[in-house]
Design an enzyme around this catalytic site. Structure first.
Site, PDB file in Angstrom:
ATOM      1  N   ALA A   1       0.894  -1.197   0.067  1.00 23.88           N
ATOM      2  CA  ALA A   1       0.094   0.142   0.077  1.00 23.88           C
ATOM      3  C   ALA A   1       0.852   1.207   0.041  1.00 23.88           C
ATOM      4  O   ALA A   1       1.990   1.350  -0.537  1.00 23.88           O
ATOM      5  CB  ALA A   1      -1.152  -0.076   1.357  1.00 23.88           C
ATOM      6  N   CYS A   2       0.288   2.523   0.669  1.00 28.67           N
ATOM      7  CA  CYS A   2       0.867   3.647   0.700  1.00 28.67           C
ATOM      8  C   CYS A   2       2.174   3.868   1.313  1.00 28.67           C
ATOM      9  O   CYS A   2       2.645   2.828   2.387  1.00 28.67           O
ATOM     10  CB  CYS A   2       0.041   4.821   1.129  1.00 28.67           C
ATOM     11  SG  CYS A   2      -0.326   4.367   2.677  1.00 28.67           S
ATOM     12  N   GLY A   3       3.012   5.011   1.156  1.00 29.63           N
ATOM     13  CA  GLY A   3       4.339   5.202   1.816  1.00 29.63           C
ATOM     14  C   GLY A   3       3.990   5.143   3.340  1.00 29.63           C
ATOM     15  O   GLY A   3       4.998   4.581   4.056  1.00 29.63           O
TER      16      GLY A   3
ATOM     17  N   CYS B   1       2.072   3.429   5.019  1.00 28.60           N
ATOM     18  CA  CYS B   1       1.776   2.225   5.518  1.00 28.60           C
ATOM     19  C   CYS B   1       3.127   1.597   5.456  1.00 28.60           C
ATOM     20  O   CYS B   1       3.382   0.695   6.294  1.00 28.60           O
ATOM     21  CB  CYS B   1       0.860   1.379   4.641  1.00 28.60           C
ATOM     22  SG  CYS B   1      -0.802   2.048   4.817  1.00 28.60           S
ATOM     23  N   GLY B   2       3.901   1.742   4.405  1.00 27.49           N
ATOM     24  CA  GLY B   2       5.309   1.147   4.608  1.00 27.49           C
ATOM     25  C   GLY B   2       6.194   1.510   5.428  1.00 27.49           C
ATOM     26  O   GLY B   2       6.855   0.662   6.138  1.00 27.49           O
TER      27      GLY B   2
END
Length: 266
Positions: free
Chosen positions: A111-113, A115-116
């Site tokens: 998913a998105c940054g 979430c990273g």
């Protein structure tokens, strides 16, 4: 299929350096997808050897921090299909929050940054302090190393699998689990020990692999006082071992081993 489904015979053409060719048969290790479900939720698909799967389910649940004790597992059902095996594990309702939290983080991996960033924090979650003590002498390590090969029947047959061994403080090998994956082999060993209510009792774990950070984490979560690996350790594995007080022995060979100098934790 032979060896209880863990290896099979395959014909190869042997090509010698001088140009001679001959047909030979060899045993090859079976590697199958093992789908693991917890409370009906598809959690992971691992490529593994189809043996000791109940041990694998228990050890994997501990390593994933889904359970705190064996009593958290209500039932394990094993189903074989044409394409692989399915392990359906039922956990106590009290484990639901932990399970759902881990599933959310696993799903968010692509998913998105933001979430990273959360996933990085999950990947390097603090490890519990190792409270057990290793009493093994140097000679105990070399004894276990010398005896490990004879305790690896699947690897002797195929030359393609790893082993994880529980060793007593005098170097006797108490139990061994084998798998095509080094992580799986250690999960199986941890699961087997949990199911037998076995403690390390001053002993150590011996793994026929390099020392990755995942193996260090599994050892710490199992309160293993000392981890011995045949090959070298990564930088992160060393950092993680030092962070939790795990004794680390690497590049363990018949003539010498490397013991990680303890970190000054004062």
């Amino acid at each position: 299929m032979s060896g209880g489904g863990t290896f099979r015979q395959v014909d190869f053409c042997r090509i010698a350096a001088e140009g001679d060719r001959s047909l030979i048969g060899r045993s090859v290790a079976v590697e199958r997808p093992i789908a693991i479900e917890f409370n009906g939720i598809g959690y992971a698909v691992m490529m593994a050897s189809p043996a000791d799967l109940d041990d694998f389910a228990v050890g994997f649940a501990f390593s994933e921090r889904l359970i705190g004790g064996l009593a958290d597992i209500v039932d394990i059902q094993h189903h074989s299909t044409l394409n692989g095996d399915v392990l359906r594990v039922t956990l106590q309702p009290s484990c639901s929050e932990r399970l759902l939290g881990r599933v959310r983080h696993r799903i968010s991996e692509s998913a998105c940054g933001l979430c990273g960033i959360e996933n990085l924090e999950q990947a390097l979650r603090p490890l519990p302090e190792v409270t057990a003590t290793a009493n093994a002498t140097d000679s105990a390590i070399f004894r276990a190393l010398a005896d490990l090969r004879e305790r690896q029947p699947l690897n002797r047959e195929t030359g393609a699998v790893h082993a994880a061994a529980q060793c007593a403080d005098d170097g006797r090998i108490l139990r061994v689990r084998e798998d095509v994956g080094r992580h799986n082999a250690f999960d199986k060993l941890i699961g087997a020990m949990r199911r037998a209510d076995a403690a390390w009792d001053g002993g150590f774990a011996l793994l026929s692999s390099r020392c990755s950070y995942e193996l260090v984490e599994k050892a710490a979560l199992a309160d293993c006082p000392m981890l011995v690996t045949i090959s070298a350790a990564t930088d992160l594995a060393i950092q993680r071992a030092q962070s939790c007080g795990l004794s680390l022995i690497v590049l363990a060979r018949s003539d010498a081993v490397l013991a990680l100098a303890p970190l000054d934790r004062g």
